[in-house]
Design an enzyme around this catalytic site. Sequence first.
Site, short mmCIF file in Angstrom:
data_model
loop_
_atom_site.label_atom_id
_atom_site.label_comp_id
_atom_site.label_asym_id
_atom_site.label_seq_id
_atom_site.Cartn_x
_atom_site.Cartn_y
_atom_site.Cartn_z
N GLN A 36 -1.85 -15.47 21.06
CA GLN A 36 -2.98 -15.21 20.17
C GLN A 36 -2.80 -16.01 18.89
OE1 GLN A 36 -3.75 -10.61 20.24
NE2 GLN A 36 -1.64 -10.98 20.89
N HIS A 72 -6.84 -17.76 21.05
CA HIS A 72 -7.61 -17.61 19.80
C HIS A 72 -7.80 -18.93 19.08
CE1 HIS A 72 -6.85 -12.96 19.38
NE2 HIS A 72 -7.75 -13.27 20.28
N GLY A 112 5.55 -9.21 19.70
CA GLY A 112 5.02 -9.29 18.34
C GLY A 112 3.52 -9.18 18.20
P1 OAD Z 1 -0.86 -7.95 13.96
O1 OAD Z 1 -0.67 -8.27 12.52
O2 OAD Z 1 -1.96 -7.03 14.33
O3 OAD Z 1 0.48 -7.34 14.56
C1 OAD Z 1 1.73 -7.94 14.35
C2 OAD Z 1 2.75 -7.21 15.19
O4 OAD Z 1 3.98 -7.91 15.09
C3 OAD Z 1 3.02 -5.76 14.77
O5 OAD Z 1 2.98 -4.92 15.91
C4 OAD Z 1 4.44 -5.81 14.19
O6 OAD Z 1 5.16 -4.60 14.40
C5 OAD Z 1 5.03 -6.95 14.98
N1 OAD Z 1 6.16 -7.65 14.34
C6 OAD Z 1 6.40 -7.84 13.02
N2 OAD Z 1 7.53 -8.53 12.83
C7 OAD Z 1 8.04 -8.80 14.06
C8 OAD Z 1 9.17 -9.50 14.53
N3 OAD Z 1 10.05 -10.07 13.71
N4 OAD Z 1 9.35 -9.58 15.88
C9 OAD Z 1 8.49 -9.00 16.74
N5 OAD Z 1 7.38 -8.34 16.33
C10 OAD Z 1 7.16 -8.24 15.01
O7 OAD Z 1 -0.99 -9.37 14.73
P2 OAD Z 1 -1.56 -9.67 16.19
O8 OAD Z 1 -1.25 -8.58 17.13
O9 OAD Z 1 -1.13 -11.03 16.55
O10 OAD Z 1 -7.06 -12.73 15.71
O11 OAD Z 1 -3.10 -9.68 15.92
C11 OAD Z 1 -3.96 -10.02 16.97
C12 OAD Z 1 -5.12 -10.81 16.45
O12 OAD Z 1 -5.70 -10.13 15.34
C13 OAD Z 1 -4.76 -12.17 15.87
O13 OAD Z 1 -4.68 -13.17 16.85
C14 OAD Z 1 -5.88 -12.44 14.93
C15 OAD Z 1 -5.97 -11.08 14.29
O14 OAD Z 1 -7.18 -10.71 13.76
C16 OAD Z 1 -8.02 -13.50 15.22
O15 OAD Z 1 -7.99 -13.98 14.10
C17 OAD Z 1 -9.15 -13.70 16.17
#
Ligand code: OAD
Length: 245
Positions: free
Chosen positions: A98, A116, A185
């Site tokens: 993503q 994305h 993540g």
């Molecule tokens: P989020 O910001 O929603 O979630 C980030 C995740 O990473 C959380 O579950 C954290 O707990 C986890 N995290 C943080 N640090 C970490 C680490 N060192 N190792 C592993 N995990 C860790 O981001 P996404 O899930 O990527 O879309 O969000 C999905 C989409 O929402 C993105 O692609 C973007 C956003 O809106 C668009 O812009 C279309």
Amino acid sequence: MIDEVARRLEAAQRIVAFSGAGISAESGVPTFREKDGLWEQHPIGEVATPQALRGNPRKVWEFYEMRRQNMQSVEPNPGHEAVAELESLCDDVTVVTQNIDGLHQRAGSTRVLEVHGSLWKARCLAGCGRTVDPFPYPAYELPPPCECGSVLRPEVVLFGEMLPAEVFREAEACAARADVVLVIGTSSVVWPAAGIPLIAQEAGATVIEVNPAETELTAHFDFSLRGAAGRILPELVARVRELRA
Ligand code: OAD
């Protein structure tokens, strides 16, 4: 638990690594929904919707240009590197990400499906068909003009837009034939991307979440490895190597 997960990975013929912003967090790229995340300081409605783009393309570009600028000093971290290393352990590895930062490719992953979009591509806002790939940093003008007289837009998926159809179909197909999916993540709240691991699971794959926090879909997955991707993934890959030795 990590030993059982390593055994599943070692036995897998097809692996999908499905990643979100968390895998890039240790590189210094901000996530979206955690404290001080991007959406806290930059409301989605102002910078990440088709309405925002049409109403104020300069403001939307400034947001993405800021993210492109931040990326200038950022490197892939051991989490990205471990994902790339999976390719030396298994012939069929696909990264479905993503993320739009390009860090998987920079770490050496060769098959990356960006569902994305990408910070490093642009296309005509009016739809004349022009694409600019790579779109160089810094942009010469915001919004950058298109040859057709319109302007370019970032090649990223905005809220309310369809995902790139061909890329997403391929991601679904890879998920449907995977033996193991690593969900790394991501908060698993943004659909339809969040459904990729579930497609795999329904088809019989083992799904393993790597995340320091619980997520919306944790309860659905087969295994949860709690911790930072940059620590867990290298350890996991090292265990798989040991099993192979
Ligand atoms: P989020 O910001 O929603 O979630 C980030 C995740 O990473 C959380 O579950 C954290 O707990 C986890 N995290 C943080 N640090 C970490 C680490 N060192 N190792 C592993 N995990 C860790 O981001 P996404 O899930 O990527 O879309 O969000 C999905 C989409 O929402 C993105 O692609 C973007 C956003 O809106 C668009 O812009 C279309």
